[in-house]
Design an enzyme around this catalytic site. Sequence first.
Site, PDB file in Angstrom:
ATOM      1  N   HIS A  47       0.830  -1.206   0.000  1.00 21.19           N
ATOM      2  CA  HIS A  47       0.000   0.000   0.000  1.00 21.19           C
ATOM      3  C   HIS A  47       0.866   1.259   0.000  1.00 21.19           C
ATOM      4  CE1 HIS A  47      -3.485   2.548   1.197  1.00 21.19           C
ATOM      5  NE2 HIS A  47      -2.521   3.253   1.797  1.00 21.19           N
ATOM      6  N   GLU A  48       1.779   1.335   0.945  1.00 25.78           N
ATOM      7  CA  GLU A  48       2.593   2.547   1.056  1.00 25.78           C
ATOM      8  C   GLU A  48       3.480   2.727  -0.169  1.00 25.78           C
ATOM      9  OE1 GLU A  48       1.810   4.731   3.091  1.00 25.78           O
ATOM     10  OE2 GLU A  48       0.525   3.477   4.328  1.00 25.78           O
ATOM     11  N   HIS A  86       1.715   4.657  -2.800  1.00 25.74           N
ATOM     12  CA  HIS A  86       1.875   6.113  -2.638  1.00 25.74           C
ATOM     13  C   HIS A  86       3.253   6.546  -3.153  1.00 25.74           C
ATOM     14  CE1 HIS A  86      -1.733   6.863  -0.333  1.00 25.74           C
ATOM     15  NE2 HIS A  86      -1.373   6.099   0.686  1.00 25.74           N
ATOM     16  N   HIS A 103       3.300   6.910  -6.802  1.00 19.72           N
ATOM     17  CA  HIS A 103       2.584   8.131  -7.174  1.00 19.72           C
ATOM     18  C   HIS A 103       3.545   9.330  -7.078  1.00 19.72           C
ATOM     19  CE1 HIS A 103      -1.745  10.025  -6.759  1.00 19.72           C
ATOM     20  NE2 HIS A 103      -1.194  10.306  -7.913  1.00 19.72           N
TER      21      HIS A 103
HETATM   22 ZN   LIG Z   1      -2.564   5.281   2.201  1.00 20.74          ZN
END
Ligand SMILES: [Zn+2]
Length: 749
Positions: free
Chosen positions: A515-516, A519, A522
């Site tokens: 998940h991290e 980011h 991104h």
């Molecule tokens: Zn998050």
Amino acid sequence: MVKSASPDAVIGIIVAMTHIAAISVIAQTSPVENSNIADNPLLTDSSLPYHVPPFDKIKDEHFAPAIEAGMRDQLKEVEAVTNDSEKPTFDNTIVALERTGRLLDRAQRTFSNLNACNTNPTLQKIDKEMAPKLAAHHDEIFLNSKLFARVQELYDNRNNFAAANPSGGGLGLDPESVYLLERYYKDFVRAGAKLSDADKEKLKKINAELATLQTQFEQNVLKEKNASSVVVDRKEDLRGLSDNQVASVAAAAKAEHKEGKFVIQMQNTTGQPLLGSLENRQLRERIMQTSLARNSHGGEFDTRNIVMRTVQLRAEKAKLLGYANWAAYQLEDQTAHDVPTVNKLLGDLAPPAVANAKREAADMQKIVDQEKGGFQIASWDWPFYSEKVRKARYAFDESELRPYYELNHVILDGVFFAAGKLYGLTFKERHDIPVYQPDVRVFEVYDRDGKPLALFLGDYYARPSKRGGAWMNAYVQQSDLFGTRPVVANHLNIPKPPPGEPTLLTHDEVRTAFHEFGHALHGMFSNVKYPRFSGTSVPRDFVEYPSQVNEMWATWPEVLKNYAKHYKTGEPIPQALLDKVIAAEKFNQGYKTTEYLSASLLDQAWHQLNPSDVPKDAVAFEAEALHKAGVDFPPVPPRYRSFYFSHAFAGGYSAGYYSYIWSEVLDADTVEWFKEHGGLKRENGDRFRAMLLSRGGSADALGLFKNFVGRDPYVEPLLKRRGLDRVRSENGASRSPDKTEGLQQTGVR
Ligand SMILES: [Zn+2]
């Protein structure tokens, strides 16, 4: 699946203030005469690769002078823009503003990142002192009427700019520039630029007090978490824990100078990880009650008054700015856009989620009764008995998995491997870059063409100086305007094993790592001109979307096979176990969805109040709010109670905790898209990167999504994933939405 990883991702990402957004009051004071100034490394651009901060040279005493100098500098720069004798142009006003505040951005970004992951009493003191000054600095820029007049004039003529030369050049603006102008105008208006002078003064006072309250809240939550460890005297009370877990709690006791005892440290969420293993029911209850009571049982870290005062001031601020309440003000700038839309989303999901949780509770009660337990399932029993159901139904338990989830394998052969397959990235660990803590790892990231792309910092272990949860942040943001490439970091809170022991992760921790890193991608793929739009600078209810999509690769067979290897034997995870893991993903969704929705509903309840309705008894208000929303089912308490709910009261997620499930609608839909298009393929990754990840906030967020999948989002994949479609049709409460229905029709948007 619910991605319990995501709501855990506490603040998800730290959206450090964009440079213009940073600020102050001290501007009028004379320059600080400080002998440190000359050798303060924050005052000059870092000469290290990618301009990564020189962590080895930065000392605590450097922050305040650098932040204050940064505010003074920015005010001077802004003054020059304001008093420009030339007629306003896009370049001399908007781009010029975008160029201001670089020193402040550097100092403040470094400070807030380190204060989150490696804090100490000195940094906390600086944070408390700086918060109201920065709020005032921000106001000084955004409430400057003369400056706003220039922005307004450009905004009023924005269509002329674009129309003058649609291809760009001359007076014409490219789409990113037009969007930047619109964003700046909105930023000013939302900050209060159109208020009367008297109201501007009121607003400044509110902003300063709110900044102080938020800092206090964050610090109290961290201090209370550290002060709430449960001390266990006798080893036999730890029955059910693995050797590794026992070693961890023994090591924690040693660190607190309680040799011979065992210390169970709190995580920031209501639920606590060891509850799934501990056989001693009294101890489980003690842990859960301690967790639930945090910050609301009196004592110096109590936050009840901070919560009520914050809510009061936010309601007043919203009213001053012309909104019905704080939620309306916050939501206007999000892709969800308004209060009724969010209320409908949460209201539609809550009944089937609670019904699902009650069915799960009934399953567990059967086991308790068979064992002649003689009690009703309580919140402290849930994780323990849900493990039993999991074992019975899926024939495995978490402890069987962990030997296959060794940290190094998970990161290098899992997270990085997937990014290699999808985007062509390669990674090289660097040991020549100074770090702020010896556990932090630094990787240089190379692009698909072999060229250097970014620097990635992995900070995986828990420590008392670190905020709870997991998050990503950027030390340096990509922008063409400044020619900068990204430096981004991921922070997790994995308990550190005793020396010599391997770091074995839970399934949730593995998901969180993916998940991290979503980011991080991104941030690293950002390819925009203006820093205002860099990387994760997107609406809050959109920012969790790419990160949640990246979780899908954690259980993608080709990826799993590559990283899930036994830490001792190197054997790959057995296919049968793998199948069970994937089948079990739908398990316990009633609980996970309900605890998440309860917290989201609390966040909305507090922030939909009028100034005159703010309660005097925060605990009673909380209970009432859960009751009204139909989620007051004591075996499933909210994921965060109000009093340690940092998303809502310390950070940028106020009235925004719904964002995770909102983003998950887009995420679940996108996962379907990937599956339909062949999954883990460069072609798919390149498309996602080009159309979405690289664009940051440079265009309308929902528009980017629609371009990528080629249509409006559907809510159905989300309902299916969480097992809510089945419950809905069984209950007859509402039919599962037709596949042809877009989100618009089902009210989820
Ligand atoms: Zn998050």
